[in-house]
Design a protein around this motif. Structure first.
Motif, PDB file in Angstrom:
ATOM      1  N   PHE A  39       0.836  -1.208   0.000  1.00 36.55           N
ATOM      2  CA  PHE A  39       0.000   0.000   0.000  1.00 36.55           C
ATOM      3  C   PHE A  39       0.871   1.259   0.000  1.00 36.55           C
ATOM      4  CE2 PHE A  39      -3.319  -2.920   1.474  1.00 36.55           C
ATOM      5  CZ  PHE A  39      -4.393  -2.485   0.717  1.00 36.55           C
ATOM      6  N   ILE A  40       1.959   1.234   0.760  1.00 37.87           N
ATOM      7  CA  ILE A  40       2.855   2.390   0.822  1.00 37.87           C
ATOM      8  C   ILE A  40       3.500   2.646  -0.536  1.00 37.87           C
ATOM      9  CG2 ILE A  40       5.034   3.229   1.805  1.00 37.87           C
ATOM     10  CD1 ILE A  40       4.212   1.856   4.434  1.00 37.87           C
ATOM     11  N   PHE A  41       3.944   1.573  -1.205  1.00 35.40           N
ATOM     12  CA  PHE A  41       4.525   1.731  -2.543  1.00 35.40           C
ATOM     13  C   PHE A  41       3.490   2.269  -3.520  1.00 35.40           C
ATOM     14  CE2 PHE A  41       7.688  -1.906  -1.593  1.00 35.40           C
ATOM     15  CZ  PHE A  41       8.515  -1.014  -0.934  1.00 35.40           C
ATOM     16  N   GLY A  42       2.248   1.792  -3.373  1.00 39.48           N
ATOM     17  CA  GLY A  42       1.187   2.280  -4.248  1.00 39.48           C
ATOM     18  C   GLY A  42       0.930   3.764  -4.059  1.00 39.48           C
ATOM     19  N   LEU A  43       0.910   4.211  -2.805  1.00 44.87           N
ATOM     20  CA  LEU A  43       0.720   5.635  -2.519  1.00 44.87           C
ATOM     21  C   LEU A  43       1.896   6.459  -3.032  1.00 44.87           C
ATOM     22  CD1 LEU A  43      -0.693   5.454   1.126  1.00 44.87           C
ATOM     23  CD2 LEU A  43      -1.941   6.093  -0.943  1.00 44.87           C
ATOM     24  N   GLN A  44       3.097   5.921  -2.893  1.00 46.80           N
ATOM     25  CA  GLN A  44       4.276   6.630  -3.383  1.00 46.80           C
ATOM     26  C   GLN A  44       4.224   6.778  -4.906  1.00 46.80           C
ATOM     27  OE1 GLN A  44       7.908   4.934  -1.926  1.00 46.80           O
ATOM     28  NE2 GLN A  44       9.216   6.359  -3.014  1.00 46.80           N
ATOM     29  N   TYR A  45       3.745   5.740  -5.579  1.00 44.34           N
ATOM     30  CA  TYR A  45       3.626   5.794  -7.038  1.00 44.34           C
ATOM     31  C   TYR A  45       2.566   6.814  -7.462  1.00 44.34           C
ATOM     32  CZ  TYR A  45       2.812   4.229 -11.834  1.00 44.34           C
ATOM     33  OH  TYR A  45       2.671   4.174 -13.186  1.00 44.34           O
ATOM     34  N   LEU A  46       1.428   6.806  -6.761  1.00 43.50           N
ATOM     35  CA  LEU A  46       0.382   7.783  -7.076  1.00 43.50           C
ATOM     36  C   LEU A  46       0.849   9.208  -6.787  1.00 43.50           C
ATOM     37  CD1 LEU A  46      -2.818   6.002  -5.678  1.00 43.50           C
ATOM     38  CD2 LEU A  46      -2.203   6.359  -8.074  1.00 43.50           C
ATOM     39  N   ASN A  47       1.631   9.349  -5.723  1.00 46.65           N
ATOM     40  CA  ASN A  47       2.165  10.668  -5.383  1.00 46.65           C
ATOM     41  C   ASN A  47       3.095  11.194  -6.465  1.00 46.65           C
ATOM     42  OD1 ASN A  47       2.723  12.977  -3.915  1.00 46.65           O
ATOM     43  ND2 ASN A  47       4.148  11.986  -2.517  1.00 46.65           N
ATOM     44  N   SER A  48       3.905  10.286  -7.033  1.00 51.40           N
ATOM     45  CA  SER A  48       4.810  10.699  -8.108  1.00 51.40           C
ATOM     46  C   SER A  48       4.053  11.076  -9.377  1.00 51.40           C
ATOM     47  CB  SER A  48       5.812   9.579  -8.408  1.00 51.40           C
ATOM     48  OG  SER A  48       5.146   8.441  -8.927  1.00 51.40           O
ATOM     49  N   ASN A  70       3.067   8.316   5.280  1.00 47.72           N
ATOM     50  CA  ASN A  70       3.710   8.383   6.603  1.00 47.72           C
ATOM     51  C   ASN A  70       2.816   7.795   7.691  1.00 47.72           C
ATOM     52  OD1 ASN A  70       5.926   9.666   5.439  1.00 47.72           O
ATOM     53  ND2 ASN A  70       5.109  11.705   5.831  1.00 47.72           N
ATOM     54  N   PHE A  71       1.498   8.049   7.551  1.00 47.09           N
ATOM     55  CA  PHE A  71       0.556   7.495   8.514  1.00 47.09           C
ATOM     56  C   PHE A  71       0.556   5.968   8.477  1.00 47.09           C
ATOM     57  CE2 PHE A  71      -3.741   5.771   9.198  1.00 47.09           C
ATOM     58  CZ  PHE A  71      -3.912   6.107  10.537  1.00 47.09           C
ATOM     59  N   LEU A  72       0.595   5.389   7.273  1.00 46.78           N
ATOM     60  CA  LEU A  72       0.623   3.930   7.148  1.00 46.78           C
ATOM     61  C   LEU A  72       1.903   3.344   7.727  1.00 46.78           C
ATOM     62  CD1 LEU A  72      -0.912   3.219   3.609  1.00 46.78           C
ATOM     63  CD2 LEU A  72      -1.927   2.828   5.852  1.00 46.78           C
ATOM     64  N   THR A  73       3.008   4.067   7.589  1.00 44.34           N
ATOM     65  CA  THR A  73       4.275   3.603   8.161  1.00 44.34           C
ATOM     66  C   THR A  73       4.184   3.527   9.679  1.00 44.34           C
ATOM     67  OG1 THR A  73       5.476   4.641   6.314  1.00 44.34           O
ATOM     68  CG2 THR A  73       6.751   4.025   8.256  1.00 44.34           C
ATOM     69  N   LEU A  74       3.590   4.569  10.293  1.00 48.58           N
ATOM     70  CA  LEU A  74       3.389   4.548  11.745  1.00 48.58           C
ATOM     71  C   LEU A  74       2.388   3.469  12.147  1.00 48.58           C
ATOM     72  CD1 LEU A  74       3.249   8.396  12.492  1.00 48.58           C
ATOM     73  CD2 LEU A  74       5.136   6.817  12.962  1.00 48.58           C
ATOM     74  N   LEU A  75       1.427   3.209  11.268  1.00 47.99           N
ATOM     75  CA  LEU A  75       0.416   2.189  11.552  1.00 47.99           C
ATOM     76  C   LEU A  75       1.048   0.805  11.681  1.00 47.99           C
ATOM     77  CD1 LEU A  75      -2.635   1.703  11.910  1.00 47.99           C
ATOM     78  CD2 LEU A  75      -2.771   1.281   9.447  1.00 47.99           C
ATOM     79  N   LEU A  76       2.123   0.555  10.942  1.00 51.39           N
ATOM     80  CA  LEU A  76       2.818  -0.729  11.039  1.00 51.39           C
ATOM     81  C   LEU A  76       3.345  -0.949  12.457  1.00 51.39           C
ATOM     82  CD1 LEU A  76       4.879  -0.796   7.705  1.00 51.39           C
ATOM     83  CD2 LEU A  76       2.712  -1.936   8.187  1.00 51.39           C
ATOM     84  N   LEU A  77       3.888   0.121  13.054  1.00 52.56           N
ATOM     85  CA  LEU A  77       4.407   0.023  14.413  1.00 52.56           C
ATOM     86  C   LEU A  77       3.265  -0.158  15.418  1.00 52.56           C
ATOM     87  CD1 LEU A  77       7.165   2.796  14.290  1.00 52.56           C
ATOM     88  CD2 LEU A  77       7.470   0.319  14.118  1.00 52.56           C
ATOM     89  N   PHE A  78       2.190   0.587  15.225  1.00 55.17           N
ATOM     90  CA  PHE A  78       1.046   0.462  16.127  1.00 55.17           C
ATOM     91  C   PHE A  78       0.446  -0.940  16.035  1.00 55.17           C
ATOM     92  CE2 PHE A  78      -3.547   0.863  16.988  1.00 55.17           C
ATOM     93  CZ  PHE A  78      -3.481   1.302  18.308  1.00 55.17           C
ATOM     94  N   TYR A  79       0.427  -1.500  14.846  1.00 53.12           N
ATOM     95  CA  TYR A  79      -0.099  -2.852  14.653  1.00 53.12           C
ATOM     96  C   TYR A  79       0.716  -3.858  15.464  1.00 53.12           C
ATOM     97  CZ  TYR A  79      -1.452  -7.198  12.351  1.00 53.12           C
ATOM     98  OH  TYR A  79      -1.903  -8.470  12.097  1.00 53.12           O
ATOM     99  N   LEU A  80       2.052  -3.693  15.449  1.00 52.56           N
ATOM    100  CA  LEU A  80       2.910  -4.594  16.212  1.00 52.56           C
ATOM    101  C   LEU A  80       2.575  -4.527  17.701  1.00 52.56           C
ATOM    102  CD1 LEU A  80       5.286  -6.530  16.528  1.00 52.56           C
ATOM    103  CD2 LEU A  80       6.818  -4.549  16.493  1.00 52.56           C
ATOM    104  N   TYR A  81       2.388  -3.315  18.206  1.00 51.55           N
ATOM    105  CA  TYR A  81       2.027  -3.150  19.625  1.00 51.55           C
ATOM    106  C   TYR A  81       0.698  -3.858  19.927  1.00 51.55           C
ATOM    107  CZ  TYR A  81      -0.521  -0.949  23.428  1.00 51.55           C
ATOM    108  OH  TYR A  81      -1.320  -0.732  24.530  1.00 51.55           O
ATOM    109  N   LYS A  82      -0.308  -3.639  19.075  1.00 51.64           N
ATOM    110  CA  LYS A  82      -1.623  -4.245  19.307  1.00 51.64           C
ATOM    111  C   LYS A  82      -1.551  -5.763  19.210  1.00 51.64           C
ATOM    112  CE  LYS A  82      -5.179  -2.834  19.816  1.00 51.64           C
ATOM    113  NZ  LYS A  82      -5.950  -2.625  21.077  1.00 51.64           N
ATOM    114  N   ALA A  83      -0.759  -6.265  18.264  1.00 50.31           N
ATOM    115  CA  ALA A  83      -0.620  -7.712  18.115  1.00 50.31           C
ATOM    116  C   ALA A  83       0.037  -8.321  19.353  1.00 50.31           C
ATOM    117  CB  ALA A  83       0.202  -8.028  16.861  1.00 50.31           C
ATOM    118  N   MET A  84       1.061  -7.648  19.883  1.00 51.09           N
ATOM    119  CA  MET A  84       1.715  -8.121  21.104  1.00 51.09           C
ATOM    120  C   MET A  84       0.737  -8.096  22.276  1.00 51.09           C
ATOM    121  SD  MET A  84       5.449  -6.272  20.724  1.00 51.09           S
ATOM    122  CE  MET A  84       6.025  -6.801  22.357  1.00 51.09           C
TER     123      MET A  84
END
Length: 329
Positions: free
Chosen positions: A251-260, A272-286
């Motif tokens: 999804f991040i690569f797709g957004l980067q491509y659309l941004n370009s 950037n929000f999706l990147t932070l979401l990856l970290l939040f997901y790890l916390y919630k999964a733990m």
């Protein structure tokens, strides 16, 4: 149950066990006639594809919407309704790197940028170490994949034998490799960097797989007092997190491509929000998988990130160096 014709004989064709029903109680194979029509073959193919798709999309939905849920289900033994984590990892990583390598190319502009940055770094280093620079006046600067300061390995060996050069084994290996590159590419650092980068990027899947046991080991140490969790449980949790990361980065690569393409700034913020979401997901999964309170989970989450970053960078550096020394330019 399959609609293929059942054999009248009551022995299993796979293991020879005498059968009590349609399925072998020893190996599980269905007692079907080995002679299939073309229609049966096609039906079997689409049945397997549909079965895989059903499990895959159910697993993906629960993986994304319920952090840690699939790992808990696997640990509890409820596995039939979901795709096997190893198969799921192989499939998603294949799709991820297929798309990644299709879109990412090492172009001459990026190579020149790397070479220029390296050259400036060497020049700055020589200005800081003025005495060393003056002593080596007339010699070419030495760095990896840059013009070597010796014209041949024979010259370097001769200087070393006379005692004019006293390098340790590590510098000696780098120097020999640098001379090899210089002779092969005739000072064309761009071509050497291009070839090395292209090849190294295609080893990233192996590197990520190499880091997977490290991630699971850190989790094992963080939850070492929880005897109900075996190392394999931490490994399954890690595999599921890896899969989510693959999906997230798609999804991040797709957004980067659309941004370009569009130049829309809000797409950058969403990335950037999706990147932070990856970290939040790890916390919630733990939190969901290990069932600890918020404060303990946050503390272990931070320790996990710190430990994995430190050891991950170390392993990456050693892997990169080993790859460079063994790489046939």
């Amino acid at each position: 149950m399959s609609h293929f014709p059942e054999r009248t004989q009551r022995n299993c064709l796979n293991c020879g066990t005498q059968l009590q029903g349609r399925y072998c109680h020893n190996c599980g194979q269905e007692n079907l006639s080995p002679k299939e029509s073309v229609w049966h073959l096609i039906s079997h193919f689409f049945s397997d594809i549909t079965h895989f798709d059903g499990k895959f999309f159910t697993s993906i939905k629960d993986l994304i919407l319920k952090p840690g849920f699939l790992s808990k289900e696997y640990m509890a033994g409820r596995r039939v309704a979901y795709l096997n984590p190893i198969r799921m990892y192989l499939f998603t990583s294949f799709i991820f790197f297929l798309i990644f390598f299709s879109f990412y190319k090492v172009d001459e502009h990026s190579v020149r940028k790397v070479s220029s940055s390296t050259t400036h770094a060497v020049a700055d280093s020589q200005r800081v170490n003025g005495d060393s620079a003056n002593n080596n006046a007339g010699q070419k600067p030495f760095i990896a994949i840059s013009p070597a300061k010796y014209f041949s390995v024979k010259e370097y060996d001769s200087l070393e034998a006379r005692g004019d050069v006293k390098d340790n084994w590590f510098i000696r290996m780098l120097t020999r490799k640098n001379i090899e590159i210089d002779q092969k590419y005739h000072n064309n650092a761009d071509a050497a960097v291009n070839r090395f980068t292209e090849t190294f990027l295609h080893t990233i899947p192996q590197l990520l797989f190499l880091l997977l046991p490290l991630f699971a080991l850190i989790l094992k140490l963080l939850y070492i007092r929880h005897k109900q969790f075996y190392y394999t449980d931490h490994a399954i949790f890690t595999i599921h997190f890896y899969i989510f990361v693959f999906i997230g980065f798609l999804f991040i690569f797709g957004l980067q491509y659309l941004n370009s393409l569009t130049g829309a700034s809000w797409l950058g913020y969403l990335k950037n929000f999706l990147t932070l979401l990856l970290l939040f997901y790890l916390y919630k999964a733990m939190r969901n998988f290990y069932q600890q309170k918020r404060f303990k989970t946050i503390l272990k989450f931070l320790l996990l990130l710190f430990s994995f970053s430190v050891f991950g960078i170390l392993i990456f550096t050693l892997y990169l160096l080993s790859f460079f020394l063994k790489f046939d330019f």
